[in-house]
Enzyme design. Structure first.
Site, PDB file in Angstrom:
ATOM      1  N   HIS A   1       0.838  -1.183   0.000  1.00 44.07           N
ATOM      2  CA  HIS A   1       0.000   0.000   0.000  1.00 44.07           C
ATOM      3  C   HIS A   1       0.876   1.237   0.000  1.00 44.07           C
ATOM      4  O   HIS A   1       1.941   1.234   0.608  1.00 44.07           O
ATOM      5  CB  HIS A   1      -0.927   0.015   1.232  1.00 44.07           C
ATOM      6  CG  HIS A   1      -2.074   0.941   1.072  1.00 44.07           C
ATOM      7  ND1 HIS A   1      -1.993   2.272   1.380  1.00 44.07           N
ATOM      8  CD2 HIS A   1      -3.325   0.727   0.591  1.00 44.07           C
ATOM      9  CE1 HIS A   1      -3.152   2.841   1.110  1.00 44.07           C
ATOM     10  NE2 HIS A   1      -3.975   1.930   0.622  1.00 44.07           N
TER      11      HIS A   1
ATOM     12  N   ASP B   1      -8.140  -4.957  -0.630  1.00 42.03           N
ATOM     13  CA  ASP B   1      -8.626  -5.806  -1.716  1.00 42.03           C
ATOM     14  C   ASP B   1      -8.408  -7.293  -1.465  1.00 42.03           C
ATOM     15  O   ASP B   1      -9.055  -8.128  -2.092  1.00 42.03           O
ATOM     16  CB  ASP B   1      -7.940  -5.410  -3.031  1.00 42.03           C
ATOM     17  CG  ASP B   1      -8.368  -4.040  -3.468  1.00 42.03           C
ATOM     18  OD1 ASP B   1      -9.583  -3.842  -3.611  1.00 42.03           O
ATOM     19  OD2 ASP B   1      -7.510  -3.162  -3.629  1.00 42.03           O
TER      20      ASP B   1
HETATM   21  N1  COA Z   1       3.865  -7.889  -4.416  1.00 36.11           N
HETATM   22  C1  COA Z   1       5.218  -7.970  -4.444  1.00 36.11           C
HETATM   23  N2  COA Z   1       6.017  -6.919  -4.207  1.00 36.11           N
HETATM   24  C2  COA Z   1       5.435  -5.758  -3.920  1.00 36.11           C
HETATM   25  C3  COA Z   1       4.049  -5.608  -3.862  1.00 36.11           C
HETATM   26  C4  COA Z   1       3.265  -6.727  -4.113  1.00 36.11           C
HETATM   27  N3  COA Z   1       1.935  -6.641  -4.087  1.00 36.11           N
HETATM   28  N4  COA Z   1       3.757  -4.348  -3.549  1.00 36.11           N
HETATM   29  C5  COA Z   1       4.908  -3.708  -3.414  1.00 36.11           C
HETATM   30  N5  COA Z   1       5.937  -4.558  -3.647  1.00 36.11           N
HETATM   31  C6  COA Z   1       7.358  -4.237  -3.620  1.00 36.11           C
HETATM   32  C7  COA Z   1       7.763  -3.654  -4.971  1.00 36.11           C
HETATM   33  O1  COA Z   1       8.188  -4.624  -5.863  1.00 36.11           O
HETATM   34  C8  COA Z   1       8.850  -2.701  -4.575  1.00 36.11           C
HETATM   35  O2  COA Z   1      10.025  -3.439  -4.330  1.00 36.11           O
HETATM   36  P1  COA Z   1      11.459  -2.877  -4.796  1.00 36.11           P
HETATM   37  O3  COA Z   1      11.632  -1.615  -3.996  1.00 36.11           O
HETATM   38  O4  COA Z   1      12.371  -3.972  -4.434  1.00 36.11           O
HETATM   39  O5  COA Z   1      11.340  -2.612  -6.257  1.00 36.11           O
HETATM   40  C9  COA Z   1       8.387  -2.166  -3.212  1.00 36.11           C
HETATM   41  O6  COA Z   1       7.559  -3.190  -2.667  1.00 36.11           O
HETATM   42  C10 COA Z   1       7.596  -0.860  -3.339  1.00 36.11           C
HETATM   43  O7  COA Z   1       6.513  -1.082  -4.243  1.00 36.11           O
HETATM   44  P2  COA Z   1       5.914   0.008  -5.229  1.00 36.11           P
HETATM   45  O8  COA Z   1       5.117  -0.666  -6.273  1.00 36.11           O
HETATM   46  O9  COA Z   1       6.989   0.951  -5.687  1.00 36.11           O
HETATM   47  O10 COA Z   1       4.983   0.799  -4.225  1.00 36.11           O
HETATM   48  P3  COA Z   1       3.884   1.861  -4.615  1.00 36.11           P
HETATM   49  O11 COA Z   1       3.625   2.663  -3.397  1.00 36.11           O
HETATM   50  O12 COA Z   1       4.231   2.579  -5.867  1.00 36.11           O
HETATM   51  O13 COA Z   1       2.608   0.965  -5.003  1.00 36.11           O
HETATM   52  C11 COA Z   1       0.805  -0.485  -4.732  1.00 36.11           C
HETATM   53  C12 COA Z   1       1.634   0.617  -4.089  1.00 36.11           C
HETATM   54  C13 COA Z   1      -0.444  -0.715  -3.902  1.00 36.11           C
HETATM   55  C14 COA Z   1       0.367  -0.044  -6.142  1.00 36.11           C
HETATM   56  C15 COA Z   1       1.659  -1.776  -4.809  1.00 36.11           C
HETATM   57  O14 COA Z   1       1.938  -2.225  -3.480  1.00 36.11           O
HETATM   58  C16 COA Z   1       1.000  -2.858  -5.622  1.00 36.11           C
HETATM   59  O15 COA Z   1       1.144  -2.881  -6.850  1.00 36.11           O
HETATM   60  N6  COA Z   1       0.206  -3.771  -4.963  1.00 36.11           N
HETATM   61  C17 COA Z   1      -0.508  -4.791  -5.683  1.00 36.11           C
HETATM   62  C18 COA Z   1      -1.791  -4.223  -6.253  1.00 36.11           C
HETATM   63  C19 COA Z   1      -2.807  -3.966  -5.186  1.00 36.11           C
HETATM   64  O16 COA Z   1      -3.063  -4.797  -4.332  1.00 36.11           O
HETATM   65  N7  COA Z   1      -3.431  -2.798  -5.284  1.00 36.11           N
HETATM   66  C20 COA Z   1      -4.478  -2.394  -4.370  1.00 36.11           C
HETATM   67  C21 COA Z   1      -4.024  -1.280  -3.492  1.00 36.11           C
HETATM   68  S1  COA Z   1      -5.193  -0.921  -2.236  1.00 36.11           S
END
Ligand code: COA
Length: 381
Positions: free
Chosen positions: A266, A317
């Site tokens: 998140h 979710d």
């Molecule tokens: N599965 C695996 N790794 C994850 C992850 C997940 N669901 N969510 C975050 N990470 C990891 C990323 O790979 C990244 O690792 P790195 O620094 O080694 O590259 C780190 O955690 C930061 O993730 P990032 O995507 O840059 O964070 P963000 O703040 O931009 O994105 C979300 C937040 C919610 C979009 C992201 O956690 C995600 O894509 N989650 C899955 C989709 C989801 O459940 N969305 C609903 C949100 S309520």
């Protein structure tokens, strides 16, 4: 993306940590795992309030009196039926159209038929908020009926918002457990500060466009799997895993393939999402009563593994997927059901934006080439 030189302004990618508005609607403390609507703790509201009370709270900033709640309920009841041209468009959509696409289109069409269409004052926009809340539930149920070749189920004036939605979807009155579970899920999803779709709604509203345009923008933004679309992706992943014993090996492999695990991580929460606390409990109860506890058990295995190995907590979710599945909601309606709830938060934010508006227009740091000279088309290699 090229790295800008040190004289460039700092670009905050993904606007992480940027505070872009004053708001009194929803407070989120991502470190303590705390969340409030208008000052009321989400745990308190999930335990005691109804979705309709929460909707009133978000729009008006205070809980309704009995008289105010009765009036809101009457307004919601009166707005459940869709204008016939909007229903005709839903019925005319291809059977395999994505429900989120049909919902986005339907809300845009509802804007054309709204009796307050040209009026952007607060009283008119509060009426639109109520109307859209009632109508979106009807639209989502009608989408599912229409694509299955079944006529829409007329709303039942004897049922509250959550129960009536399930009734319009399935054609039979839901029992109290299902009704209560959906009501709580709607409360939990109603608002969440400046999440992507709400920000999108506020950007549209800040141009002084109308409520329906803002909500149409929000629905388009909710659709993506990094936002509201994650709940559908979670259930598809669980179905693919199929069995509790497969859960951890599959997740390990997905992580080794650098795949993201939907329903985890998140932008704001670095601890347990307070909404997940309720949804986990509800998932267990709902999966157990349908004799499908394995979906909950599988989720628990994945949750424990992700926390231990990746230090990632599940988000709203993750357990909403199995809750909706156990309620018999088709998977591609999970994100539309999110919208059935979030319309209240989106519209509250649009009201707040209009009340103290300034155009939202950030800048981009240009990293492209400069000083190129136009080459006539016939001379381009
Ligand atoms: N599965 C695996 N790794 C994850 C992850 C997940 N669901 N969510 C975050 N990470 C990891 C990323 O790979 C990244 O690792 P790195 O620094 O080694 O590259 C780190 O955690 C930061 O993730 P990032 O995507 O840059 O964070 P963000 O703040 O931009 O994105 C979300 C937040 C919610 C979009 C992201 O956690 C995600 O894509 N989650 C899955 C989709 C989801 O459940 N969305 C609903 C949100 S309520």
């Amino acid at each position: 993306m090229p790295t800008p030189d040190s004289s460039s302004p700092q670009v905050v990618e993904g606007l992480e940590g940027v505070v872009a508005a004053y708001s009194r609607i929803c407070f989120v403390d991502g470190v303590q795992g705390r969340m409030l609507y208008e000052g009321y703790d989400i745990h308190d509201l999930a335990a005691h309030a109804s979705f309709e009370e929460v909707a009133y709270l978000l729009w008006h900033g205070e809980l309704p009196t009995r008289v105010q709640l009765d009036a809101l309920n009457r307004e919601l009841l009166g707005a459940r039926a869709l204008p016939e041209p909007a229903m005709a468009i839903i019925k005319g959509m291809p059977k395999d159209a994505l429900p989120m696409d049909v919902l986005r289109t339907a809300v845009s069409v509802l804007g054309v038929y709204d009796p307050d269409a040209r009026d952007n004052t607060r009283p008119s926009n509060v009426r639109k908020s109520v109307r859209l809340t009632a109508q979106i539930a009807t639209v989502v149920a009608a989408i599912d009926r229409a694509r299955n070749g079944r006529p829409p189920v007329p709303p039942d004036a004897g049922l509250g918002h959550a129960a009536n939605f399930l009734y319009m979807l399935r054609g039979e009155r839901p029992d109290p457990v299902a009704t209560h579970a959906l009501d709580v899920a709607l409360i939990l999803h109603a608002d969440h500060e400046l999440n992507a779709s709400t920000f999108s709604a506020r950007v549209t509203a800040a141009t002084l466009a109308d409520m329906h345009s803002a909500i149409t923008s929000a629905i388009g933004t909710l659709k993506g799997p990094l936002h509201g679309g994650a709940n559908e992706a979670v259930m598809r992943m669980l179905l693919k895993i199929g069995d509790v014993s497969n859960a951890v090996p599959t997740i390990k492999q997905m992580l080794a393939n650098k795949e993201k695990i939907m329903g985890f991580g998140h932008r704001v929460y670095k601890t347990e999402d307070p909404r997940a606390t309720h949804l986990r409990r509800m998932s267990e109860e709902l999966c157990r009563r349908t004799g499908q506890l394995k979906w909950y058990e599988m989720s628990r295995e994945i949750e424990k593994y992700m926390l231990a190995e990746k230090h990632l907590h599940c988000n709203v979710d993750f357990y909403s997927a199995t809750c909706y599945y156990a309620l018999g909601i088709p998977i591609d309606l999970f994100t539309p059901v999110f919208a059935v709830s979030r319309i209240t938060g989106w519209s509250a934010h649009v009201l707040e934006q209009f009340a103290d508006n300034r155009l939202i227009r950030p800048r981009a740091e240009y990293v492209g080439p400069r000083n190129l000279t136009y080459v006539p088309i016939d001379r381009r290699g």
